[in-house]
Design a protein around this motif. Sequence first.
Motif, mmCIF file in Angstrom:
data_model
loop_
_atom_site.group_PDB
_atom_site.id
_atom_site.type_symbol
_atom_site.label_atom_id
_atom_site.label_comp_id
_atom_site.label_asym_id
_atom_site.label_seq_id
_atom_site.Cartn_x
_atom_site.Cartn_y
_atom_site.Cartn_z
ATOM 1 N N ALA A 49 34.487 15.733 0.361
ATOM 2 C CA ALA A 49 33.784 14.890 -0.608
ATOM 3 C C ALA A 49 33.450 13.546 0.019
ATOM 4 C CB ALA A 49 34.631 14.689 -1.866
ATOM 5 N N GLY A 50 32.459 12.894 -0.530
ATOM 6 C CA GLY A 50 32.066 11.567 -0.077
ATOM 7 C C GLY A 50 31.156 10.929 -1.106
ATOM 8 N N THR A 51 30.845 9.665 -0.895
ATOM 9 C CA THR A 51 29.927 8.996 -1.817
ATOM 10 C C THR A 51 28.522 9.013 -1.212
ATOM 11 O OG1 THR A 51 30.623 6.864 -0.868
ATOM 12 C CG2 THR A 51 31.687 7.571 -2.904
ATOM 13 N N TYR A 52 27.943 7.872 -0.989
ATOM 14 C CA TYR A 52 26.556 7.849 -0.518
ATOM 15 C C TYR A 52 26.472 8.159 0.976
ATOM 16 C CZ TYR A 52 22.037 6.097 1.012
ATOM 17 O OH TYR A 52 20.797 5.986 1.591
ATOM 18 N N PHE A 53 25.575 9.070 1.321
ATOM 19 C CA PHE A 53 25.240 9.339 2.716
ATOM 20 C C PHE A 53 23.741 9.093 2.887
ATOM 21 C CE2 PHE A 53 28.801 12.320 1.890
ATOM 22 C CZ PHE A 53 29.707 11.836 2.827
ATOM 23 N N PRO A 54 23.332 8.292 3.862
ATOM 24 C CA PRO A 54 21.896 8.096 4.093
ATOM 25 C C PRO A 54 21.265 9.398 4.580
ATOM 26 C CG PRO A 54 23.170 7.141 5.883
ATOM 27 C CD PRO A 54 24.165 7.553 4.830
ATOM 28 N N PRO A 55 19.955 9.554 4.419
ATOM 29 C CA PRO A 55 19.303 10.793 4.868
ATOM 30 C C PRO A 55 19.567 11.100 6.337
ATOM 31 C CG PRO A 55 17.806 9.502 3.521
ATOM 32 C CD PRO A 55 19.006 8.638 3.762
ATOM 33 N N SER A 56 19.515 10.062 7.175
ATOM 34 C CA SER A 56 19.785 10.210 8.607
ATOM 35 C C SER A 56 20.931 9.289 8.995
ATOM 36 C CB SER A 56 18.536 9.865 9.428
ATOM 37 O OG SER A 56 17.447 10.698 9.061
ATOM 38 N N SER A 57 21.564 9.590 10.106
ATOM 39 C CA SER A 57 22.713 8.803 10.543
ATOM 40 C C SER A 57 22.324 7.343 10.769
ATOM 41 C CB SER A 57 23.283 9.388 11.832
ATOM 42 O OG SER A 57 23.717 10.713 11.618
ATOM 43 N N ASP A 58 23.192 6.447 10.323
ATOM 44 C CA ASP A 58 22.976 5.012 10.485
ATOM 45 C C ASP A 58 23.991 4.496 11.497
ATOM 46 O OD1 ASP A 58 22.682 2.271 10.289
ATOM 47 O OD2 ASP A 58 22.372 2.286 8.120
ATOM 48 N N ARG A 59 23.543 4.315 12.730
ATOM 49 C CA ARG A 59 24.457 3.919 13.804
ATOM 50 C C ARG A 59 24.959 2.493 13.639
ATOM 51 N NH1 ARG A 59 25.874 8.834 14.965
ATOM 52 N NH2 ARG A 59 24.120 10.153 15.629
ATOM 53 N N ARG A 60 24.209 1.676 12.897
ATOM 54 C CA ARG A 60 24.639 0.281 12.729
ATOM 55 C C ARG A 60 25.984 0.193 12.023
ATOM 56 N NH1 ARG A 60 19.868 -2.082 9.347
ATOM 57 N NH2 ARG A 60 20.271 -0.067 8.341
ATOM 58 N N TYR A 61 26.181 1.069 11.049
ATOM 59 C CA TYR A 61 27.413 1.037 10.266
ATOM 60 C C TYR A 61 28.294 2.256 10.524
ATOM 61 C CZ TYR A 61 24.652 -2.468 7.812
ATOM 62 O OH TYR A 61 23.876 -3.565 7.506
ATOM 63 N N ASN A 62 27.956 2.999 11.575
ATOM 64 C CA ASN A 62 28.722 4.189 11.939
ATOM 65 C C ASN A 62 28.856 5.144 10.753
ATOM 66 O OD1 ASN A 62 30.149 5.789 13.774
ATOM 67 N ND2 ASN A 62 32.121 4.955 13.127
ATOM 68 N N ARG A 63 27.752 5.326 10.040
ATOM 69 C CA ARG A 63 27.743 6.185 8.854
ATOM 70 C C ARG A 63 26.935 7.450 9.142
ATOM 71 N NH1 ARG A 63 28.225 5.484 3.222
ATOM 72 N NH2 ARG A 63 28.606 3.255 3.499
ATOM 73 N N PRO A 64 27.545 8.625 9.005
ATOM 74 C CA PRO A 64 26.803 9.865 9.262
ATOM 75 C C PRO A 64 25.747 10.111 8.198
ATOM 76 C CG PRO A 64 28.946 10.361 8.319
ATOM 77 C CD PRO A 64 28.931 8.883 8.581
#
Length: 272
Positions: free
Chosen positions: A46-61
């Motif tokens: 489970a997770g909350t918000y995921f951007p459509p594509s990976s965001d390397r600035r915030y290390n978010r998949p």
Amino acid sequence: FIAIKVDREERPDVDRVYMTYFQATQGGGGWPLSVWLTPQLQPFFAGTYFPPSSDRRYNRPGFKEILLNLNEAWSTKSNDIIDKSKDAIEKLTKAIEKQAASIETDPDLPSNTSVQTCFAYFANDFDDDNGGFGTHPKFPQPVNFNFLLTHAALNHQANGKVDTSQLAIEITKMTLKKMSLGGINDQIGKGFHRYSTDDRWHVPHFEKMLYDQGQLAVSLADTYAITKDELIGQTLRDLISYVERDLRHSKHGGFYCAEDADSLSKKNDKQK
């Protein structure tokens, strides 16, 4: 994957089940909530918000990356995933049952000690500079105002503790005035946004919820009835005007449950 979208406004019971799982396994919470289930309908990620594509600035998949990784994991380790999912559900069920068993049910109203403890908590957590409680993000939390104003009225009538009653009123009035002057209150379109990202009620999350407007209308009305503060009275009138103008369904009656945080799609669009 079989995608199923659930409106948490329509099915809060479903939302509560999977939010409990998310909080228990990852210690967080929030929306939008994304949960992946096994074919046996047991959650395993489970997770909350995921951007459509990976965001390397915030290390978010990104969401696509999450799907690819989960697909690979399921293809190679599905038995392990199912076993871990079952184990997590069993532990969660036992924890919930233990918690429920430890709660004493009392049909009577809360004791005066409980009420005083609750009031002391709000008084200690109150932000003297900006209003509200604690630090950012700050949510309106009108139920807190309802408690404080009820406490003020009952405490004054029963015990004559005017100072405590007045403090409860002042906490509520100051917070509502700070909110009214801040960015959480839409200074152009009116109505209150979902929450403030800072301590000063300055930068909002731009979503607007119907239930926030309804509950805040009660808090504003009660506070105005007690204090006759004109800023609070004007904020109440503006809030009601916003709900009637933007959240009311003009053709079929009723009200929309929310106004999302997105801007207009195109420059000349009139509606979201």
